[in-house]
Scaffold this motif. Structure first.
Motif, PDB file in Angstrom:
ATOM      1  N   VAL A  19     -32.073  29.953 -21.916  1.00 48.50           N
ATOM      2  CA  VAL A  19     -32.028  28.478 -22.014  1.00 48.50           C
ATOM      3  C   VAL A  19     -32.739  27.826 -20.831  1.00 48.50           C
ATOM      4  N   LEU A  20     -33.762  27.028 -21.165  1.00 44.35           N
ATOM      5  CA  LEU A  20     -34.532  26.304 -20.156  1.00 44.35           C
ATOM      6  C   LEU A  20     -34.208  24.822 -20.253  1.00 44.35           C
ATOM      7  N   LYS A  21     -33.913  24.238 -19.113  1.00 49.35           N
ATOM      8  CA  LYS A  21     -33.636  22.810 -19.084  1.00 49.35           C
ATOM      9  C   LYS A  21     -34.916  22.088 -18.675  1.00 49.35           C
ATOM     10  N   LEU A  26     -38.629  15.956 -20.723  1.00 51.94           N
ATOM     11  CA  LEU A  26     -38.601  16.016 -22.182  1.00 51.94           C
ATOM     12  C   LEU A  26     -37.262  15.686 -22.812  1.00 51.94           C
ATOM     13  N   ASN A  27     -36.189  16.279 -22.273  1.00 52.14           N
ATOM     14  CA  ASN A  27     -34.918  16.263 -23.004  1.00 52.14           C
ATOM     15  C   ASN A  27     -33.897  15.244 -22.510  1.00 52.14           C
ATOM     16  N   HIS A  28     -34.281  14.452 -21.500  1.00 48.25           N
ATOM     17  CA  HIS A  28     -33.353  13.415 -21.035  1.00 48.25           C
ATOM     18  C   HIS A  28     -34.211  12.265 -20.507  1.00 48.25           C
ATOM     19  N   SER A  98     -27.435  25.220 -34.751  1.00 47.64           N
ATOM     20  CA  SER A  98     -28.110  24.553 -33.635  1.00 47.64           C
ATOM     21  C   SER A  98     -28.029  25.451 -32.402  1.00 47.64           C
ATOM     22  N   PHE A  99     -29.199  25.768 -31.838  1.00 48.89           N
ATOM     23  CA  PHE A  99     -29.264  26.709 -30.714  1.00 48.89           C
ATOM     24  C   PHE A  99     -28.524  26.181 -29.489  1.00 48.89           C
ATOM     25  N   THR A 100     -28.735  24.890 -29.173  1.00 45.66           N
ATOM     26  CA  THR A 100     -28.145  24.370 -27.935  1.00 45.66           C
ATOM     27  C   THR A 100     -26.710  23.888 -28.134  1.00 45.66           C
ATOM     28  N   ILE A 123     -43.394  19.391 -35.989  1.00 53.50           N
ATOM     29  CA  ILE A 123     -43.478  19.406 -34.526  1.00 53.50           C
ATOM     30  C   ILE A 123     -42.065  19.521 -33.949  1.00 53.50           C
ATOM     31  N   ASP A 124     -41.903  20.366 -32.928  1.00 54.86           N
ATOM     32  CA  ASP A 124     -40.613  20.389 -32.236  1.00 54.86           C
ATOM     33  C   ASP A 124     -40.819  20.708 -30.758  1.00 54.86           C
ATOM     34  N   ASP A 125     -39.789  20.467 -29.970  1.00 54.61           N
ATOM     35  CA  ASP A 125     -39.921  20.664 -28.522  1.00 54.61           C
ATOM     36  C   ASP A 125     -39.866  22.143 -28.132  1.00 54.61           C
ATOM     37  N   PHE A 126     -38.842  22.856 -28.649  1.00 57.09           N
ATOM     38  CA  PHE A 126     -38.674  24.281 -28.332  1.00 57.09           C
ATOM     39  C   PHE A 126     -38.576  25.082 -29.612  1.00 57.09           C
ATOM     40  N   ILE A 127     -38.932  26.363 -29.548  1.00 54.84           N
ATOM     41  CA  ILE A 127     -38.524  27.270 -30.611  1.00 54.84           C
ATOM     42  C   ILE A 127     -37.820  28.457 -29.960  1.00 54.84           C
ATOM     43  N   ALA A 128     -36.631  28.758 -30.528  1.00 55.14           N
ATOM     44  CA  ALA A 128     -35.837  29.895 -30.021  1.00 55.14           C
ATOM     45  C   ALA A 128     -35.710  30.898 -31.164  1.00 55.14           C
ATOM     46  N   ASN A 129     -34.654  30.760 -31.970  1.00 60.42           N
ATOM     47  CA  ASN A 129     -34.493  31.670 -33.119  1.00 60.42           C
ATOM     48  C   ASN A 129     -35.221  31.192 -34.373  1.00 60.42           C
ATOM     49  N   GLY A 130     -35.704  29.964 -34.330  1.00 62.32           N
ATOM     50  CA  GLY A 130     -36.489  29.446 -35.459  1.00 62.32           C
ATOM     51  C   GLY A 130     -35.669  28.783 -36.550  1.00 62.32           C
ATOM     52  N   ASP A 131     -34.369  28.580 -36.312  1.00 71.53           N
ATOM     53  CA  ASP A 131     -33.539  28.011 -37.379  1.00 71.53           C
ATOM     54  C   ASP A 131     -33.919  26.564 -37.721  1.00 71.53           C
ATOM     55  N   ALA A 132     -34.170  25.762 -36.702  1.00 70.94           N
ATOM     56  CA  ALA A 132     -34.525  24.359 -36.952  1.00 70.94           C
ATOM     57  C   ALA A 132     -35.825  24.305 -37.765  1.00 70.94           C
ATOM     58  N   ALA A 133     -36.834  25.068 -37.330  1.00 66.29           N
ATOM     59  CA  ALA A 133     -38.121  25.065 -38.042  1.00 66.29           C
ATOM     60  C   ALA A 133     -37.949  25.580 -39.471  1.00 66.29           C
ATOM     61  N   GLU A 155     -42.699  27.545 -26.549  1.00 67.91           N
ATOM     62  CA  GLU A 155     -42.256  28.725 -27.308  1.00 67.91           C
ATOM     63  C   GLU A 155     -41.634  29.724 -26.345  1.00 67.91           C
ATOM     64  N   LYS A 156     -40.390  30.098 -26.610  1.00 72.19           N
ATOM     65  CA  LYS A 156     -39.807  31.187 -25.830  1.00 72.19           C
ATOM     66  C   LYS A 156     -40.160  32.463 -26.600  1.00 72.19           C
ATOM     67  N   ALA A 157     -41.250  33.077 -26.133  1.00 72.02           N
ATOM     68  CA  ALA A 157     -41.897  34.141 -26.905  1.00 72.02           C
ATOM     69  C   ALA A 157     -41.056  35.410 -26.983  1.00 72.02           C
TER      70      ALA A 157
HETATM   71  P1  5GP Z   1     -34.065  27.348 -32.839  1.00 73.33           P
HETATM   72  O1  5GP Z   1     -33.606  26.601 -34.070  1.00 73.33           O
HETATM   73  O2  5GP Z   1     -35.493  27.747 -32.881  1.00 73.33           O
HETATM   74  O3  5GP Z   1     -33.138  28.482 -32.505  1.00 73.33           O
HETATM   75  O4  5GP Z   1     -33.904  26.330 -31.625  1.00 73.33           O
HETATM   76  C1  5GP Z   1     -34.741  25.211 -31.578  1.00 73.33           C
HETATM   77  C2  5GP Z   1     -34.012  23.961 -31.200  1.00 73.33           C
HETATM   78  O5  5GP Z   1     -33.019  24.197 -30.214  1.00 73.33           O
HETATM   79  C3  5GP Z   1     -34.997  22.983 -30.634  1.00 73.33           C
HETATM   80  O6  5GP Z   1     -35.081  21.890 -31.508  1.00 73.33           O
HETATM   81  C4  5GP Z   1     -34.444  22.577 -29.285  1.00 73.33           C
HETATM   82  O7  5GP Z   1     -33.997  21.254 -29.347  1.00 73.33           O
HETATM   83  C5  5GP Z   1     -33.296  23.507 -29.020  1.00 73.33           C
HETATM   84  N1  5GP Z   1     -33.622  24.519 -27.998  1.00 73.33           N
HETATM   85  C6  5GP Z   1     -33.832  25.853 -28.215  1.00 73.33           C
HETATM   86  N2  5GP Z   1     -34.020  26.495 -27.061  1.00 73.33           N
HETATM   87  C7  5GP Z   1     -33.934  25.574 -26.082  1.00 73.33           C
HETATM   88  C8  5GP Z   1     -34.048  25.639 -24.638  1.00 73.33           C
HETATM   89  O8  5GP Z   1     -34.260  26.695 -24.006  1.00 73.33           O
HETATM   90  N3  5GP Z   1     -33.928  24.456 -23.981  1.00 73.33           N
HETATM   91  C9  5GP Z   1     -33.688  23.272 -24.608  1.00 73.33           C
HETATM   92  N4  5GP Z   1     -33.593  22.168 -23.849  1.00 73.33           N
HETATM   93  N5  5GP Z   1     -33.577  23.173 -25.956  1.00 73.33           N
HETATM   94  C10 5GP Z   1     -33.694  24.312 -26.681  1.00 73.33           C
END
Ligand code: 5GP
Length: 189
Positions: A19-21, A26-28, A98-100, A123-133, A155-157
């Motif tokens: 998790v990167l803040k 961007l996020n606040h 939701s990842f966060t 378009i999105d700010d982060f991708i982690a597991n890809g659920d939102a996309a 992208e958290k590769a």
């Molecule tokens: P995913 O659905 O790909 O697992 O996560 C994507 C969503 O979770 C993004 O829309 C983003 O808002 C949030 N997210 C995922 N990883 C991070 C992170 O490291 N930092 C922050 N600030 N948000 C994240």
């Protein structure tokens, strides 16, 4: 995108190894000039795709998606997470983790705003597991619109979201890719 990478190095705070803040840009607090540059970069990368709508999910993706849609001169649609008194009943709805937030939420887009004639850029700010996309991709699938690709700021590769979506043949473009991180350390590609 060098400018974004520089800002991640300067102002990113690694909370845990996944998790990167980025609250300072961007996020606040939002660095509007940086966000507009990110919008320009996405518009440049996808300019040949005939995009008619930019789609994101509330809330943190909205600023970057707005900048991109503004540059492309097309509308922005943000999927809503909460039903309110004004929410259209006639909408496409998908349930996504939701990842966060660590919970499952519904995301929805009114059917009137996406049609089979649209060409959509997510378009999105982060991708982690890809659920939102993936949730947005499913909604776009229901609408019959064409998906031209997914643009991600960070992208958290080392997580599986982006590669798993690329594997399905969908274009995923990121402005910055993080290969590894630990508190106090960020390795960018
Ligand atoms: P995913 O659905 O790909 O697992 O996560 C994507 C969503 O979770 C993004 O829309 C983003 O808002 C949030 N997210 C995922 N990883 C991070 C992170 O490291 N930092 C922050 N600030 N948000 C994240």
């Amino acid at each position: 995108m060098e400018l974004l990478k520089e800002r991640i190095r300067q102002q990113g705070i690694v909370l845990t190894s996944d998790v990167l803040k980025l609250d300072a840009i961007l996020n606040h607090q939002v660095d509007t000039e940086l966000i507009m540059e990110m919008g320009k970069e996405f518009a440049r990368r996808f300019k040949e795709e005939g995009v008619t709508k930019v789609v994101t999910v509330e809330s943190s993706g909205i600023t970057i998606a707005f900048a991109t849609a503004y540059e492309m001169k097309v509308p922005l649609i943000f999927a809503r997470r909460k039903k309110t008194l004004t929410t259209d009943n006639d909408c496409w709805l998908e349930r996504v983790p939701s990842f966060t937030k660590g919970i499952v939420t519904d995301i929805m887009i009114s059917k009137q705003f996406l049609t089979k004639d649209d060409r959509v850029l997510i378009i999105d700010d982060f991708i982690a597991n890809g659920d939102a996309a993936r949730g947005l991709i499913r909604i776009i699938g229901h609408s019959g619109a064409a998906l031209v690709g997914v643009g991600i700021a960070v992208e958290k590769a080392f997580q599986l979201g982006a590669p798993s979506i690329r594997e399905t043949g969908i274009r995923v473009d990121s402005l910055a890719r993080i290969l590894r991180m630990e508190p106090g350390f960020i390795e960018l590609e």
